[in-house]
Enzyme design. Structure first.
Site, short mmCIF file in Angstrom:
data_model
loop_
_atom_site.label_atom_id
_atom_site.label_comp_id
_atom_site.label_asym_id
_atom_site.label_seq_id
_atom_site.Cartn_x
_atom_site.Cartn_y
_atom_site.Cartn_z
N GLY A 1 0.68 -1.15 0.09
CA GLY A 1 0.19 -0.15 -0.03
C GLY A 1 0.79 1.25 0.16
O GLY A 1 2.13 1.28 -0.06
N GLY A 2 0.02 2.25 0.01
CA GLY A 2 1.06 3.77 -0.05
C GLY A 2 1.77 3.84 1.21
O GLY A 2 2.89 4.54 1.05
N PHE A 3 1.45 3.14 2.39
CA PHE A 3 2.10 3.44 3.53
C PHE A 3 2.97 2.38 4.17
O PHE A 3 3.68 2.42 5.08
CB PHE A 3 1.31 4.15 4.75
CG PHE A 3 0.89 5.60 4.26
CD1 PHE A 3 1.63 6.65 4.21
CD2 PHE A 3 -0.49 5.71 3.95
CE1 PHE A 3 1.35 7.82 3.70
CE2 PHE A 3 -0.74 6.93 3.78
CZ PHE A 3 -0.13 7.99 3.54
N GLY A 4 2.81 1.12 3.31
CA GLY A 4 3.55 -0.11 3.94
C GLY A 4 2.72 -1.14 3.40
O GLY A 4 1.88 -1.04 2.70
N VAL B 1 0.76 -4.87 3.26
CA VAL B 1 -0.63 -5.39 3.59
C VAL B 1 -0.55 -6.85 3.70
O VAL B 1 0.01 -7.76 2.50
CB VAL B 1 -1.99 -4.95 2.58
CG1 VAL B 1 -3.02 -5.42 3.28
CG2 VAL B 1 -1.79 -3.40 2.53
N LYS C 1 -2.70 -3.91 7.57
CA LYS C 1 -1.68 -2.90 7.04
C LYS C 1 -0.47 -2.41 7.96
O LYS C 1 -0.77 -2.09 9.27
CB LYS C 1 -2.40 -1.74 6.71
CG LYS C 1 -1.57 -0.63 5.84
CD LYS C 1 -2.18 0.15 4.89
CE LYS C 1 -2.67 1.63 5.51
NZ LYS C 1 -3.43 2.46 4.54
N ASP D 1 -7.70 10.05 -2.94
CA ASP D 1 -7.02 8.97 -3.56
C ASP D 1 -7.84 7.70 -4.27
O ASP D 1 -7.43 6.65 -3.83
CB ASP D 1 -5.68 8.67 -2.51
CG ASP D 1 -4.60 7.76 -3.40
OD1 ASP D 1 -4.71 8.13 -4.76
OD2 ASP D 1 -3.93 7.16 -2.96
#
Ligand SMILES: *[C@@H]1O[C@H](CO)[C@@H](O)[C@H](O)[C@H]1NC(C)=O
Ligand SMILES: *[C@@H]1O[C@H](CO)[C@@H](O)[C@H](O)[C@H]1NC(C)=O
Ligand SMILES: *[C@@H]1O[C@H](CO)[C@@H](O)[C@H](O)[C@H]1NC(C)=O
Ligand SMILES: *[C@@H]1O[C@H](CO)[C@@H](O)[C@H](O)[C@H]1NC(C)=O
Ligand SMILES: *[C@@H]1O[C@H](CO)[C@@H](O)[C@H](O)[C@H]1NC(C)=O
Ligand SMILES: *[C@@H]1O[C@H](CO)[C@@H](O)[C@H](O)[C@H]1NC(C)=O
Length: 417
Positions: free
Chosen positions: A108-111, A113, A127, A224
Site C-alpha cells: 500500500g501507499g504507507f506500507g 498489507v 496494514k 486518492d
C-alpha cells in the site's frame, strides 16, 4: 560714547540675551530631553506591558488550544477504544505468520498489507505502516479516527489497530477478491466481470462516495480514489479503502488547498494536480476516471490511442463527439444486447471528468443519474493533466500523449507518497 554704551549695553543686553537664550535653550533642551526621556520610558513601559499582556493572552490561548486538542484526541481515543479493539502486536504477528512473504497481499501507499487468520478463524488484512514512511503516525491517526466512525456497505471496515513503539498496524476485514484493478486491467480476469456486475460495482462505488461526501456525520474527501483502492468482497461488491489521505471538511466548507499534492497520477483532476485545490469535485473526477476505466477495461494512466495519440479521457471524448461512444467498451465484452446502458454510463463518466469542477455533478446527482434519471446534461471537454518536464498544463483533448508516456517516470513521484 552713547552709541558705544548703547552698543556696549546692546552688546551686554545681547550677550545677556544670548546667555538667557542659551540657558533657556539649554533649559528647553533639557526639558525636551526630559519629556523625551519620560516619553520613551512611558512608551517603553506601555509597550512592554502590552507585549506581556498579548504574550500572556497568546500563551494562555495556545495552551488552551493545545489542551483542547489533546483532550480532543484523548476523548476520541477513549470513544474509539470502545468501538475499536486494540490488538497486541504479538497476536497479529502470530496471525500473519510473523508477517511472512507468503501472507503478503500487496504494497500500500504507507506500507505492506498482509493476510492473517485469528485463532478463531476470522480472516483479516493487516496494514503494517513502514517505519520510515515518515508520515506514519499522523496518517494512522487520521485513518483510524475517520474510518472508525464510518459504517457503510461500500466502505471497507476497520476492525482494530495496534500501536506499539515503532510498530503501527491497522486491521481490516479481509477482502477475498482483492481489488478492482486486479480484475479489470487483466485480459483474462476482466471477462469474469460481466456488464451487470460492472454496473453494480460502479453503483456501489458511487454510493460509498456519496456516503463519504454527505451522508455520514462528516464531509470527507477521499483524495486518492482509484481502482486499486476499491476492494471486492465475496460477492464482488465494491468497498472503498485506504483513507490515509482523506480530509474532513466542515459542513459549510467547499474547498481547500494543499502545498503537498499527493495522489495518483491519472486520477487527479487538473485543479488539484496544478494548484493543489481539492473539494468533493476532485473525488467526482476520480470517480469518472474509474467509470471510464471499468467500461473500457483500460487504465487512464498508460493508455495511448495509437491513431490519435490521446489518453483514455481524450479518447473517450473523441468517440463521444464523433457519436460512436460504444467503441469505448471493453473489446472482450462485445456481446451486449442493449448498448444504451453502456452509453449512459459513459455519459455519466464524461460528466464527472469535465475540466471545470463546477460543471461536474455532485455525488447525489450522480447516484440519481445512475438510478435512471432521464435528462442528462451534455458533457463538456474533459480536463486532464499531463506533465512535461517540470511544467504542468491542462491538456486539451487534441493534444498528443507522447509526452504523457515518456514522463511516467517523473510523474510517478506523485505516487511515492
Ligand atoms: C491473543 O493472544 C492471547 C494469548 O497471548 C490469546 O489468549 C488471545 O486469544 C489472542 N487474541 C487474538 C485475537 O488472537
Ligand atoms: C498462534 O497461531 C496459531 C495458529 O496459527 C494458534 O494455534 C495459536 O493459538 C496462536 N497463538 C497465540 C498466542 O495467539
Ligand atoms: C519473527 O521475525 C523476526 C524477524 O524477522 C524474528 O526475529 C522473530 O524471531 C520471528 N518470530 C517468530 C515467532 O518466528
Ligand atoms: C470471490 O471470492 C469468493 C470467495 O473467496 C470466491 O468464491 C469467488 O470465486 C471469487 N470471485 C471471483 C470472480 O474470483
Ligand atoms: C447537488 O447538485 C444538485 C444539482 O445541481 C443540487 O440541487 C444539490 O443541492 C447538490 N447537493 C449538494 C449536497 O450540494
Ligand atoms: C522548469 O522550472 C524552471 C524554474 O522553475 C523554469 O525556469 C523552467 O522554464 C521550467 N521548464 C519548463 C520546461 O517549463
Amino acid at each position: 560714547m552713547a552709541i558705544k554704551t548703547l552698543q556696549q549695553g546692546g552688546q551686554e543686553f545681547y550677550l545677556r540675551m544670548t546667555t538667557v537664550t542659551a540657558s533657556e535653550l539649554q533649559l528647553q533642551d533639557h526639558r525636551f530631553n526630559r519629556t523625551k526621556l519620560v516619553g520613551i520610558v512611558v512608551g517603553c513601559t506601555i509597550f512592554i506591558i502590552l507585549i506581556s499582556v498579548f504574550g500572556l493572552i497568546f500563551c494562555i490561548r495556545s495552551k488552551k488550544v493545545k489542551e483542547s486538542e489533546t483532550n480532543y484526541w484523548k476523548d476520541k481515543g477513549k470513544k474509539d477504544e470502545i468501538d475499536l479493539p486494540i490488538f497486541s502486536f504479538l497476536n497479529i504477528s502470530n496471525a500473519t505468520d510473523n508477517f511472512s512473504e507468503n501472507n503478503k497481499l500487496g504494497q500500500g501507499g504507507f506500507g505492506p498489507v498482509y493476510k492473517g487468520i485469528f485463532p478463531d478463524g476470522q480472516e483479516i488484512a493487516v496494514k503494517r505502516l513502514s517505519k520510515n514512511s515518515g508520515q506514519g503516525l499522523d496518517e494512522l491517526k487520521n485513518e483510524v479516527m475517520l474510518i472508525a466512525k464510518l459504517q457503510h456497505r461500500n466502505l471497507v471496515k476497520l476492525l482494530g489497530c495496534s500501536i506499539q513503539q515503532d510498530e503501527k498496524l491497522l486491521v481490516y476485514e479481509f477482502m477475498p477478491n482483492r481489488s478492482l484493478d486486479y480484475f479489470i486491467f487483466d485480459s483474462t480476469r476482466r471477462t469474469l466481470l460481466g456488464w451487470t456486475k460492472r454496473f453494480e460495482i460502479i453503483d456501489g462505488i458511487a454510493r460509498g462516495l456519496l456516503y463519504l461526501h454527505q451522508d455520514s456525520r462528516l464531509k470527507i474527501i477521499h483524495r486518492d480514489l482509484k481502482t486499486s483502492n476499491v476492494l471486492l468482497d465475496n460477492n464482488m461488491n465494491p468497498k472503498i479503502s485506504d483513507f490515509g489521505m482523506a480530509r474532513t471538511f466542515g459542513l459549510d466548507q467547499d474547498e481547500a488547498n494543499t502545498n503537498r499534492v499527493m495522489g495518483t497520477y491519472g486520477y487527479m483532476p487538473p485543479e488539484y494536480a496544478v494548484h493543489g485545490s481539492f473539494s468533493v469535485k476532485s473525488d467526482v473526477f476520480s470517480f469518472g476516471v474509474i467509470v471510464l476505466e471499468i467500461i473500457s477495461g483500460r487504465k487512464n494512466r498508460g493508455f495511448c490511442d495509437p491513431h490519435n495519440h490521446l489518453n483514455l479521457l481524450g479518447h473517450a471524448w473523441r468517440l463521444w463527439i464523433e457519436e460512436r461512444p460504444v467503441e469505448l467498451m471493453d473489446d472482450s465484452m462485445h456481446n451486449f444486447d442493449s448498448p444504451s446502458e453502456i452509453i449512459r454510463y459513459i455519459h455519466i463518466g464524461l460528466l464527472c471528468v469535465q475540466q471545470r469542477p463546477e460543471d461536474r455533478p455532485n455525488m447525489s446527482s450522480v447516484v440519481l443519474m445512475l438510478n435512471g434519471e432521464k435528462l442528462l446534461p451534455e458533457p463538456s471537454q474533459p480536463g486532464f493533466y499531463t506533465g512535461r518536464d517540470n511544467s504542468t498544463f491542462i491538456e486539451s483533448s487534441s493534444r498528443n500523449c507522447d509526452a504523457y508516456s515518456l514522463n511516467e517516470m517523473s510523474n510517478s513521484l506523485f505516487e511515492a507518497r
